[in-house]
Design a protein around this motif. Structure first.
Motif, mmCIF file in Angstrom:
data_model
loop_
_atom_site.group_PDB
_atom_site.id
_atom_site.type_symbol
_atom_site.label_atom_id
_atom_site.label_comp_id
_atom_site.label_asym_id
_atom_site.label_seq_id
_atom_site.Cartn_x
_atom_site.Cartn_y
_atom_site.Cartn_z
ATOM 1 N N LEU A 1 0.832 -1.197 0.000
ATOM 2 C CA LEU A 1 0.000 0.000 0.000
ATOM 3 C C LEU A 1 0.875 1.258 0.000
ATOM 4 C CD1 LEU A 1 -3.204 0.516 2.101
ATOM 5 C CD2 LEU A 1 -1.543 2.345 1.863
ATOM 6 N N ARG A 2 1.877 1.274 0.881
ATOM 7 C CA ARG A 2 2.786 2.434 0.928
ATOM 8 C C ARG A 2 3.506 2.625 -0.399
ATOM 9 N NH1 ARG A 2 5.672 1.316 6.814
ATOM 10 N NH2 ARG A 2 4.031 2.249 8.119
ATOM 11 N N SER A 3 3.952 1.523 -0.971
ATOM 12 C CA SER A 3 4.690 1.609 -2.227
ATOM 13 C C SER A 3 3.817 2.167 -3.347
ATOM 14 C CB SER A 3 5.229 0.230 -2.615
ATOM 15 O OG SER A 3 5.836 0.272 -3.885
ATOM 16 N N ALA A 4 2.571 1.692 -3.428
ATOM 17 C CA ALA A 4 1.669 2.177 -4.468
ATOM 18 C C ALA A 4 1.460 3.682 -4.348
ATOM 19 C CB ALA A 4 0.329 1.441 -4.379
ATOM 20 N N TRP A 5 1.244 4.155 -3.118
ATOM 21 C CA TRP A 5 1.024 5.597 -2.917
ATOM 22 C C TRP A 5 2.275 6.398 -3.273
ATOM 23 C CZ3 TRP A 5 -2.806 8.716 -2.892
ATOM 24 C CH2 TRP A 5 -2.662 10.024 -2.428
ATOM 25 N N ARG A 6 3.443 5.902 -2.861
ATOM 26 C CA ARG A 6 4.686 6.617 -3.176
ATOM 27 C C ARG A 6 4.950 6.650 -4.675
ATOM 28 N NH1 ARG A 6 8.056 3.565 1.620
ATOM 29 N NH2 ARG A 6 7.405 4.932 3.343
ATOM 30 N N LEU A 7 4.703 5.549 -5.354
ATOM 31 C CA LEU A 7 4.929 5.508 -6.797
ATOM 32 C C LEU A 7 4.016 6.484 -7.519
ATOM 33 C CD1 LEU A 7 5.246 1.645 -7.259
ATOM 34 C CD2 LEU A 7 7.030 3.308 -7.792
ATOM 35 N N GLU A 8 2.767 6.532 -7.104
ATOM 36 C CA GLU A 8 1.808 7.388 -7.801
ATOM 37 C C GLU A 8 2.032 8.860 -7.460
ATOM 38 O OE1 GLU A 8 -1.519 7.611 -10.546
ATOM 39 O OE2 GLU A 8 0.354 6.529 -10.215
ATOM 40 N N THR A 9 2.324 9.170 -6.202
ATOM 41 C CA THR A 9 2.579 10.573 -5.855
ATOM 42 C C THR A 9 3.873 11.066 -6.502
ATOM 43 O OG1 THR A 9 3.623 9.857 -3.778
ATOM 44 C CG2 THR A 9 1.307 10.508 -3.687
ATOM 45 N N ALA A 10 4.873 10.176 -6.610
ATOM 46 C CA ALA A 10 6.127 10.565 -7.270
ATOM 47 C C ALA A 10 5.887 10.902 -8.733
ATOM 48 C CB ALA A 10 7.151 9.442 -7.141
ATOM 49 N N ARG A 11 4.972 10.190 -9.360
ATOM 50 C CA ARG A 11 4.658 10.450 -10.775
ATOM 51 C C ARG A 11 4.132 11.870 -10.958
ATOM 52 N NH1 ARG A 11 0.152 9.461 -14.402
ATOM 53 N NH2 ARG A 11 -1.160 8.767 -12.662
ATOM 54 N N PHE A 12 3.317 12.325 -10.037
ATOM 55 C CA PHE A 12 2.765 13.682 -10.145
ATOM 56 C C PHE A 12 3.790 14.736 -9.747
ATOM 57 C CE2 PHE A 12 -1.107 11.179 -10.109
ATOM 58 C CZ PHE A 12 -1.869 11.838 -11.066
ATOM 59 N N ARG A 13 4.560 14.464 -8.723
ATOM 60 C CA ARG A 13 5.520 15.461 -8.263
ATOM 61 C C ARG A 13 6.637 15.688 -9.267
ATOM 62 N NH1 ARG A 13 4.993 13.177 -2.150
ATOM 63 N NH2 ARG A 13 3.232 14.526 -1.544
ATOM 64 N N LEU A 14 6.962 14.672 -10.074
ATOM 65 C CA LEU A 14 7.946 14.857 -11.134
ATOM 66 C C LEU A 14 7.461 15.892 -12.150
ATOM 67 C CD1 LEU A 14 9.251 11.230 -11.841
ATOM 68 C CD2 LEU A 14 10.608 13.182 -11.048
ATOM 69 N N ARG A 15 6.144 16.015 -12.261
ATOM 70 C CA ARG A 15 5.555 16.980 -13.193
ATOM 71 C C ARG A 15 5.137 18.269 -12.492
ATOM 72 N NH1 ARG A 15 1.419 12.642 -16.100
ATOM 73 N NH2 ARG A 15 3.009 11.171 -16.800
ATOM 74 N N GLY A 16 5.479 18.376 -11.198
ATOM 75 C CA GLY A 16 5.126 19.567 -10.447
ATOM 76 C C GLY A 16 3.655 19.678 -10.142
ATOM 77 N N ARG A 17 2.960 18.537 -10.043
ATOM 78 C CA ARG A 17 1.521 18.545 -9.802
ATOM 79 C C ARG A 17 1.204 17.875 -8.470
ATOM 80 N NH1 ARG A 17 -0.588 16.466 -15.765
ATOM 81 N NH2 ARG A 17 0.271 18.205 -16.988
ATOM 82 N N THR A 18 0.032 18.172 -7.934
ATOM 83 C CA THR A 18 -0.416 17.536 -6.709
ATOM 84 C C THR A 18 -0.959 16.141 -7.013
ATOM 85 O OG1 THR A 18 -1.975 17.639 -4.877
ATOM 86 C CG2 THR A 18 -2.682 18.647 -6.951
ATOM 87 N N PRO A 19 -0.731 15.178 -6.106
ATOM 88 C CA PRO A 19 -1.300 13.845 -6.323
ATOM 89 C C PRO A 19 -2.789 13.777 -5.987
ATOM 90 C CG PRO A 19 -0.048 13.886 -4.283
ATOM 91 C CD PRO A 19 0.173 15.216 -4.951
ATOM 92 N N TRP A 20 -3.329 14.827 -5.363
ATOM 93 C CA TRP A 20 -4.738 14.821 -4.970
ATOM 94 C C TRP A 20 -5.605 15.248 -6.151
ATOM 95 C CZ3 TRP A 20 -5.592 12.267 -0.685
ATOM 96 C CH2 TRP A 20 -4.557 12.178 0.244
#
Length: 397
Positions: free
Chosen positions: A203-222
């Motif tokens: 669960l932690r890994s999935a959230w980190r992977l997905e939030t990292a995808r957005f932060r690389l683009r300067g976007r919020t994961p929410w």
């Protein structure tokens, strides 16, 4: 059988010998209906225990009697086989049957009040169906087609395990057979120690992977584009609809069957890579994933019911291959039985260790340093294994 290629028969003449049998996989989501019919006819509480008895009792016996099928499709026949939509529609059809069985089970739970023993059987039955549905989601979620990836999320919604698709594809497949992977069990680690590590870690890994995808683009994961969030939203919507239709009394059943379902998935994860390790290269990186890093099984019956998930070695080496094209490799370590049997063994740690620990050591020629070892078990494993002296060869079929 050669690794990765079976030169005979000629591809133009080759026909899938299991083609008529693949629809048997759709019997699994039909199990709630079987139990309901028997229960309606007899009134016996045992009717709701037919699913676990069939899956973990009858199938291992039939698996043993039918034996293994090591045949691989010729590579020249693979494009035609992969593009045959017959196989694809079988995975699609699992979903409406899965949801129909879920609604039926929920209606029985709320309206018929089956009692404690029969009610536990209802939860187990639905958990088994929705847990095996995660395997269908696994098959669909690996494909490039957008529709199939969405169908995978629908199949995952009843167990609340929608984050599996993110973690499995972008986490597990990258880190498989390494100490960093929460879904790769370590040699000497019991299933009961593995379960919390993989459930929380995935669960932690999935959230980190997905939030990292957005932060690389300067976007919020929410955002609704977050695959973890909209997969969980599908679960919330499903639960809300069932509560609106049947009332809040359905909530304990939904929670119980979800735990059974994702625990069944994690039991499969436990046995698929137990103790196997990718080695570091001279650059410090891990070696490329190949068939040596996943336990394999060619048991015919379970492979039909699980869309050939047991040919896991080829799946990890070639994740985009469709289930009907997966191959058996001589270099892949072999489980001594099919998944249904091995899951039962995994629930009893002393039995599991006796069956599997010496096989892991044999796979590495007795060299414990090459395995993925559970640190607290290292001292015990340094002595003679429970199953006998390690042999310097891969486990036989």
């Amino acid at each position: 059988m050669a690794d990765g290629f079976d030169p005979t028969p000629p591809p133009t003449a080759w026909r899938d010998p299991r083609r008529p049998f693949w629809p048997l996989a759709l019997l699994v989501p039909g199990l709630p209906f079987l139990s309901w019919l028997v229960w309606d006819a007899t009134g016996g509480w045992w009717a709701w225990w037919l699913a676990p008895l069939l899956v973990f009792g009858a199938i291992p016996v039939v698996d043993l009697l039918v034996g293994d099928d090591h045949e691989n499709p010729p590579e020249a026949a693979v494009p035609r086989l992969a593009n045959d939509r017959y196989y694809r529609w079988l995975t699609y059809l699992y979903l409406p049957a899965q949801y129909a069985g879920l609604v039926l089970g929920c209606a029985v739970w709320v309206r018929d009040e089956p009692g404690a023993v029969a009610g536990a059987g209802v939860a187990l039955t639905l958990g088994i169906v929705n847990g095996i549905a995660i395997n269908t989601a696994h098959e669909l979620g690996h494909k490039r087609e957008r529709t199939e990836r969405w169908l995978a999320k629908i199949a995952l919604a009843p167990t609340g395990y929608g984050h599996f698709q993110v973690e499995h594809n972008r986490g597990h497949h990258v880190r498989v057979a390494t100490p960093q992977d929460p879904a790769s069990a370590r040699l000497g680690e019991s299933f009961w120690a593995f379960w919390p590590r993989t459930v929380v870690g995935s669960l932690r890994s999935a959230w980190r992977l997905e939030t990292a995808r957005f932060r690389l683009r300067g976007r919020t994961p929410w955002t609704w584009r977050n695959e973890v969030l909209h997969a969980w939203a599908m679960t919330v919507l499903l639960v809300a609809l069932l509560v609106a239709a049947l009332g809040p009394a359905v909530l304990p059943l939904l929670a119980a069957q979800a735990v059974v379902g994702f625990s069944l998935l994690e039991a499969v994860n436990y046995l698929e890579h137990y103790g196997l390790a990718r080695q570091r290269t001279g650059t410090g990186r891990y070696e490329k994933v190949d068939p040596r890093h996943s336990w394999n099984s060619d048991r015919t019956v379970t492979n039909v019911f699980l869309f050939q998930l047991q040919r896991h070695s080829d799946h990890h080496a070639h994740p985009l291959r469709r289930y009907q094209t997966l191959r058996s490799f001589d270099s892949a370590p072999q489980l001594p039985a099919g998944y249904a049997t091995m899951i039962l063994a995994a629930l009893v740690p002393p039995l599991w260790q006796r069956v599997m620990d010496h096989r892991v050591l044999a796979h590495y020629g007795g060299d414990l340093s090459r395995a993925n070892v559970h640190p607290p078990a290292r001292r015990r494993l340094s002595g003679p294994p429970a199953g006998g002296t390690p042999q310097p060869s891969s486990p036989g079929r």
